[in-house]
Design a protein around this motif. Structure first.
Motif, PDB file in Angstrom:
ATOM      1  N   LEU A   4       1.099  -0.880   0.082  1.00 16.63           N
ATOM      2  CA  LEU A   4      -0.152   0.305  -0.193  1.00 16.63           C
ATOM      3  C   LEU A   4       0.901   1.451  -0.480  1.00 16.63           C
ATOM      4  N   ALA A   5       1.898   1.676   0.417  1.00 13.00           N
ATOM      5  CA  ALA A   5       2.879   2.318   0.524  1.00 13.00           C
ATOM      6  C   ALA A   5       3.342   2.699  -1.015  1.00 13.00           C
ATOM      7  N   SER A   6       3.646   1.804  -1.022  1.00 15.82           N
ATOM      8  CA  SER A   6       4.270   1.595  -3.095  1.00 15.82           C
ATOM      9  C   SER A   6       3.319   1.649  -4.191  1.00 15.82           C
ATOM     10  N   LEU A   7       2.166   1.728  -3.113  1.00 11.53           N
ATOM     11  CA  LEU A   7       0.945   2.893  -4.652  1.00 11.53           C
ATOM     12  C   LEU A   7       1.133   3.872  -3.624  1.00 11.53           C
ATOM     13  N   ILE A   8       1.033   3.711  -2.735  1.00  9.54           N
ATOM     14  CA  ILE A   8       0.931   5.883  -2.877  1.00  9.54           C
ATOM     15  C   ILE A   8       1.956   6.222  -3.091  1.00  9.54           C
ATOM     16  N   LEU A   9       2.921   5.917  -2.835  1.00  5.24           N
ATOM     17  CA  LEU A   9       3.945   6.638  -3.512  1.00  5.24           C
ATOM     18  C   LEU A   9       4.474   6.749  -5.258  1.00  5.24           C
ATOM     19  N   GLU A  10       3.845   5.866  -5.674  1.00  9.47           N
ATOM     20  CA  GLU A  10       3.631   5.962  -7.323  1.00  9.47           C
ATOM     21  C   GLU A  10       2.832   6.407  -7.616  1.00  9.47           C
ATOM     22  N   LEU A  11       1.599   6.282  -7.134  1.00 15.20           N
ATOM     23  CA  LEU A  11       0.115   7.766  -7.572  1.00 15.20           C
ATOM     24  C   LEU A  11       0.498   8.945  -7.010  1.00 15.20           C
ATOM     25  N   PHE A  12       1.365   9.266  -6.052  1.00 14.01           N
ATOM     26  CA  PHE A  12       1.637  10.565  -5.691  1.00 14.01           C
ATOM     27  C   PHE A  12       2.709  10.574  -7.247  1.00 14.01           C
ATOM     28  N   ASN A  13       3.683  10.164  -7.441  1.00 11.77           N
ATOM     29  CA  ASN A  13       4.974  10.578  -8.048  1.00 11.77           C
ATOM     30  C   ASN A  13       3.752  10.897  -9.797  1.00 11.77           C
ATOM     31  N   PHE A  14       3.282  10.062  -9.684  1.00 10.97           N
ATOM     32  CA  PHE A  14       2.381  10.504 -11.045  1.00 10.97           C
ATOM     33  C   PHE A  14       1.663  11.657 -10.926  1.00 10.97           C
ATOM     34  N   PHE A  15       1.141  11.651  -9.975  1.00 10.78           N
ATOM     35  CA  PHE A  15       0.423  13.130 -10.346  1.00 10.78           C
ATOM     36  C   PHE A  15       0.980  14.374  -9.916  1.00 10.78           C
ATOM     37  N   VAL A  16       2.004  14.254  -9.734  1.00  2.00           N
ATOM     38  CA  VAL A  16       2.817  15.330  -9.182  1.00  2.00           C
ATOM     39  C   VAL A  16       3.151  15.908 -10.262  1.00  2.00           C
ATOM     40  N   GLY A  17       3.967  14.657 -11.351  1.00  2.00           N
ATOM     41  CA  GLY A  17       4.770  14.993 -11.929  1.00  2.00           C
ATOM     42  C   GLY A  17       3.694  15.585 -13.465  1.00  2.00           C
ATOM     43  N   LEU A  18       2.412  15.729 -13.264  1.00  2.48           N
ATOM     44  CA  LEU A  18       1.647  15.829 -14.605  1.00  2.48           C
ATOM     45  C   LEU A  18       1.729  17.226 -14.113  1.00  2.48           C
ATOM     46  N   MET A  19       1.974  18.019 -13.076  1.00  2.00           N
ATOM     47  CA  MET A  19       2.490  19.229 -12.812  1.00  2.00           C
ATOM     48  C   MET A  19       3.761  19.683 -13.728  1.00  2.00           C
ATOM     49  N   ASN A  76       8.489  19.441 -15.378  1.00  2.00           N
ATOM     50  CA  ASN A  76       9.182  18.877 -14.822  1.00  2.00           C
ATOM     51  C   ASN A  76      10.065  20.525 -14.319  1.00  2.00           C
ATOM     52  N   ASN A  77       9.582  21.022 -13.022  1.00  2.00           N
ATOM     53  CA  ASN A  77      10.541  21.967 -12.980  1.00  2.00           C
ATOM     54  C   ASN A  77      11.429  21.815 -11.071  1.00  2.00           C
ATOM     55  N   SER A  78      11.352  22.575 -11.048  1.00  2.37           N
ATOM     56  CA  SER A  78      12.649  22.446  -9.462  1.00  2.37           C
ATOM     57  C   SER A  78      11.948  22.104  -8.429  1.00  2.37           C
ATOM     58  N   ILE A  79      10.562  23.052  -8.552  1.00  6.82           N
ATOM     59  CA  ILE A  79       9.569  22.824  -7.440  1.00  6.82           C
ATOM     60  C   ILE A  79       9.251  22.038  -7.381  1.00  6.82           C
ATOM     61  N   THR A  80       8.595  20.544  -8.300  1.00  8.22           N
ATOM     62  CA  THR A  80       7.758  19.491  -8.487  1.00  8.22           C
ATOM     63  C   THR A  80       8.819  18.326  -7.835  1.00  8.22           C
ATOM     64  N   ASN A  81       9.481  19.022  -8.738  1.00  2.00           N
ATOM     65  CA  ASN A  81      11.250  17.729  -8.170  1.00  2.00           C
ATOM     66  C   ASN A  81      11.199  17.718  -6.748  1.00  2.00           C
ATOM     67  N   GLY A  82      11.623  19.322  -6.736  1.00  2.11           N
ATOM     68  CA  GLY A  82      11.851  18.728  -4.862  1.00  2.11           C
ATOM     69  C   GLY A  82      10.710  18.978  -4.241  1.00  2.11           C
ATOM     70  N   ILE A  83       9.594  18.254  -4.265  1.00  3.59           N
ATOM     71  CA  ILE A  83       8.348  17.898  -3.622  1.00  3.59           C
ATOM     72  C   ILE A  83       8.593  16.576  -3.910  1.00  3.59           C
ATOM     73  N   ILE A  84       8.394  15.999  -4.841  1.00  2.00           N
ATOM     74  CA  ILE A  84       8.774  14.926  -4.866  1.00  2.00           C
ATOM     75  C   ILE A  84       9.641  13.922  -4.311  1.00  2.00           C
ATOM     76  N   ILE A  94       8.602  14.397  -0.778  1.00  2.00           N
ATOM     77  CA  ILE A  94       7.584  13.302   0.045  1.00  2.00           C
ATOM     78  C   ILE A  94       8.177  11.959  -0.487  1.00  2.00           C
ATOM     79  N   ASP A  95       8.552  11.324  -1.519  1.00  2.00           N
ATOM     80  CA  ASP A  95       9.580  10.257  -1.400  1.00  2.00           C
ATOM     81  C   ASP A  95      10.710   9.416  -0.604  1.00  2.00           C
ATOM     82  N   THR A  96      11.385  10.759   0.557  1.00  2.00           N
ATOM     83  CA  THR A  96      11.643  10.260   1.377  1.00  2.00           C
ATOM     84  C   THR A  96      11.112   9.986   2.402  1.00  2.00           C
ATOM     85  N   ILE A  97      10.446  11.094   2.162  1.00  2.00           N
ATOM     86  CA  ILE A  97       9.794   9.963   3.988  1.00  2.00           C
ATOM     87  C   ILE A  97       9.064   9.168   4.303  1.00  2.00           C
TER      88      ILE A  97
END
Length: 366
Positions: A280-295, A297-305, A308-311
């Protein structure tokens, strides 16, 4: 609860027992009308899957934020308020691997690939086109393809002449000459050595089978195609590997715990809940990366990803220790020492399983 209407007939459809209330006192089947609309069927399916009412979300909440609480509740006998461990694992596993298979790559990644292709110099374009053309069945088909691309304006005459030259100069490839070369040009070459070669040149049964399988997998495929096929098969077989690994994980837990107090069954329930959390945690990680990636590829989205990935990853690594500490009720020092030892043992087991899975995925390429 299910909102289906009760049947007027009080005879149970399953066991023919007289039903006074909603559920049959003999077999437990609900005495409701079995004919349903599509919407009722969908709702009923979801209710069955999530065990009615709010038990699904209650289970997910406890699974994510209260390590080991589900296991302790289940083993204490409180089983109606939560999804059963096996049902929970199967549901999360199905959703996770299904979404992994359908979630596309990040659009920003695709943009980068396109831009990189546009920035390639002429020599790299020639190499790329030559690699694609080499997949054609024969030289005549390759040359016709080149002529059509030149005619339609996809390539100029200089590129077309260069590609034609690569076809004229190219020697006939063999199955064993380019990659994973173990000294055999083809299956026929291997068979001839096995039948008519010297005694020291012949292989034993297992070596012959492995080499023949490698040549059959390579036949008609480039190195990249073999890699893609193995990767696809490997990912497809991961759920099977997890089913093999989970009993072994529970066995390692059994080795480190009091045999009189804890049964293997107890460790199995703990394992099902723990692996459900990891999926479930892996799925949340994948979904988060996908939806944020829709915004984009820039420094802000990369920083957020990255943040959150680290956390999430740190939490996934940390989760086992409080779960182990609370469930087995041992001191933190013992939990840490046992956890580290079990980590290394599981890494050895997991390595063997992954190597075996890779080999299995390779030999099952069709």
């Amino acid at each position: 609860m299910s909102k289906s209407e009760l049947r007027k007939d009080k005879t149970c459809l399953n066991c023919r027992y007289v039903v006074e209330n909603k559920f049959c006192p003999n077999c437990g089947q609900e005495n409701t009308d079995t004919r349903k609309t599509f919407v009722q069927l969908f709702v009923h399916f979801f209710e069955d899957l999530t065990h009615y009412e709010n038990s699904f979300w209650k289970t997910i909440r406890n699974l994510m934020f209260k390590p080991s609480s589900l296991t302790k509740e289940y083993l204490s006998g409180k089983r109606m308020s939560y999804l059963a461990p096996i049902r929970l694992y199967i549901f999360i596993s199905f959703v996770t691997f299904f979404l992994f298979s359908v979630i596309p790559d990040s659009p920003s990644d695709e943009t980068v690939k396109v831009n990189e292709n546009q920035a390639k110099p002429m020599e790299q374009i020639i190499v790329t086109e030559a690699d694609s053309i080499n997949k054609a069945k024969d030289n005549l088909e390759k040359k016709k393809w080149i002529a059509d691309m030149e005619k339609n304006g996809y390539i100029d005459k200089k590129v077309a002449d260069t590609l034609q030259k690569t076809i004229d100069d190219k020697k006939a490839p063999t199955d064993g000459s380019d990659y994973m070369n173990f000294g055999y040009r083809s299956v026929e070459h291997l068979d001839s050595i096995q039948k008519f070669g010297k005694a020291d040149e012949k292989l034993n049964g297992f070596e012959y089978w492995v080499n023949k399988k490698i040549l059959m997998v390579k036949k008609g495929r480039t190195q990249k195609e073999v890699y893609d096929k193995v990767t696809e098969s490997f990912i497809h077989n991961i759920p099977k590997a997890l089913f093999i690994y989970m009993p072994l994980f529970a066995f390692v837990l059994w080795l480190f715990q009091d045999k009189k107090r804890w049964y293997y069954f107890d460790h199995g329930i703990f394992t099902l809940h723990y692996f459900s959390f990891l999926l479930l945690a892996s799925l949340i990680l994948e979904l988060f990366n996908f939806f944020v990636g829709l915004m984009g590829n820039n420094s802000i989205t990369n920083g957020i990803i990255y943040m959150i990935d680290t956390i999430i990853i740190v939490y996934m690594l940390y989760y086992f220790f409080p779960a182990h500490h609370r469930f087995y009720e041992q001191s933190r020092i013992k939990t840490i020492i046992k956890g580290i030892l079990m980590f290394f043992i599981n890494m050895i087991i997991l390595t063997f399983i992954l190597v075996g899975l890779f080999f299995y995925s390779f030999i099952n390429i069709h």
